[in-house]
Design an enzyme around this catalytic site. Sequence first.
Site, PDB file in Angstrom:
ATOM      1  N   LYS A  54     -25.892 -27.051  41.090  1.00  0.00           N
ATOM      2  CA  LYS A  54     -27.285 -27.046  40.622  1.00  0.00           C
ATOM      3  C   LYS A  54     -27.663 -28.424  40.073  1.00  0.00           C
ATOM      4  CE  LYS A  54     -27.111 -22.091  39.664  1.00  0.00           C
ATOM      5  NZ  LYS A  54     -26.966 -21.012  38.675  1.00  0.00           N
ATOM      6  N   GLN A  98     -26.044 -20.379  32.334  1.00  0.00           N
ATOM      7  CA  GLN A  98     -25.253 -19.768  33.405  1.00  0.00           C
ATOM      8  C   GLN A  98     -24.608 -18.472  32.912  1.00  0.00           C
ATOM      9  OE1 GLN A  98     -25.202 -20.775  36.537  1.00  0.00           O
ATOM     10  NE2 GLN A  98     -23.677 -19.355  37.277  1.00  0.00           N
ATOM     11  N   ASP A 121     -34.838 -19.395  35.457  1.00  0.00           N
ATOM     12  CA  ASP A 121     -34.095 -18.296  36.086  1.00  0.00           C
ATOM     13  C   ASP A 121     -34.973 -17.057  36.252  1.00  0.00           C
ATOM     14  OD1 ASP A 121     -31.474 -18.448  37.024  1.00  0.00           O
ATOM     15  OD2 ASP A 121     -30.627 -18.533  35.008  1.00  0.00           O
TER      16      ASP A 121
HETATM   17  N1  GUN Z   1     -24.729 -16.227  37.552  1.00  0.00           N
HETATM   18  C1  GUN Z   1     -24.769 -15.710  38.797  1.00  0.00           C
HETATM   19  N2  GUN Z   1     -26.000 -15.880  39.350  1.00  0.00           N
HETATM   20  C2  GUN Z   1     -26.734 -16.519  38.428  1.00  0.00           C
HETATM   21  C3  GUN Z   1     -28.077 -16.978  38.402  1.00  0.00           C
HETATM   22  O1  GUN Z   1     -28.856 -16.834  39.340  1.00  0.00           O
HETATM   23  N3  GUN Z   1     -28.464 -17.604  37.253  1.00  0.00           N
HETATM   24  C4  GUN Z   1     -27.631 -17.781  36.190  1.00  0.00           C
HETATM   25  N4  GUN Z   1     -28.105 -18.380  35.117  1.00  0.00           N
HETATM   26  N5  GUN Z   1     -26.386 -17.347  36.187  1.00  0.00           N
HETATM   27  C5  GUN Z   1     -25.947 -16.737  37.293  1.00  0.00           C
END
Ligand code: GUN
Length: 298
Positions: A54, A98, A121
Amino acid sequence: MTAEVISGTELARTIREEIRGQVSEFEAAHGSVPGLATVLVGEDPASQAYVGMKNRAAQEAGIHSRQITFPAETSEAELLGCVEGLNADPGIHGILVQLPLPEQVREEVVLEAVAPHKDVDGFHPVNVGRLQAGVPGVLPPCTPKGIVEILLRSGHDPEGKHAVIIGRSNIVGRPMASLLLQKGRGGNATVTVAHSRTRDLAEVARQGEILIVAIGRPHFVTASMVRPGAVVVDVGVNRVDDPNSERGYRLVGDVAFDEVREVAGAITPVPGGVGPMTIAMLLSNTLQAAKASLEGHG
Ligand code: GUN
């Protein structure tokens, strides 16, 4: 029939280029770039890999990115302090914490601490509610937003079609249903949400002109569950043992790709389907949040 294989990797590359251009325009107009902060707690290798991807993607698009890493034993209070600081930081337009978080930290408390206008998110209850209510300009969760882009850009506009979603998670199934139900571009579908307790699941799945599978079980959807010619979107990322692989495992989707591609009209692969689009949509949401902040919504 052998299905068209829709490359999420290719689509995501195009979108990331487009976003890079829009970030340049943003910088030329405002003298600053959008900023994304990612917060990682602990040393889970998969989470480390995702967050690394990311941040790299953000940097490649010209977005300022800041990764904050905490040890696994970090307290909820410390994490909340960090989120408060990012909420107040005018150079940060998007905050991503995350998941999963360690057990001493309540996930919902941390997610609710993120300012809704910085919640790239789309997990904050305010944004969940706004999405459900069809409020324009909301930041939707990245995976379902990416799936809408896949459908539109591959020439499979959901308008008027019956979309069947298998899975009811907060990250994919539920927001996916909200997006496809929206009035307007990328929406206007007739939506069914099925799940592990749905009776006659195969029969329900077979009604989908669009079939979106996010149930987290390897190769769950087989050819007999797919309507001939359907567009099948596979959200699953499952590790299965593979002694022939260097890592000892390989990644497979929720769809039995080899047999389903003989029935479907189009299908996304795993890997190289939905995954890369999710990252592209994080960049898109960060840019959207930065633009909104200039319009006084931030
Ligand atoms: N963990 C697994 N998928 C995601 C996501 O889309 N966003 C975040 N913040 N954590 C995750």
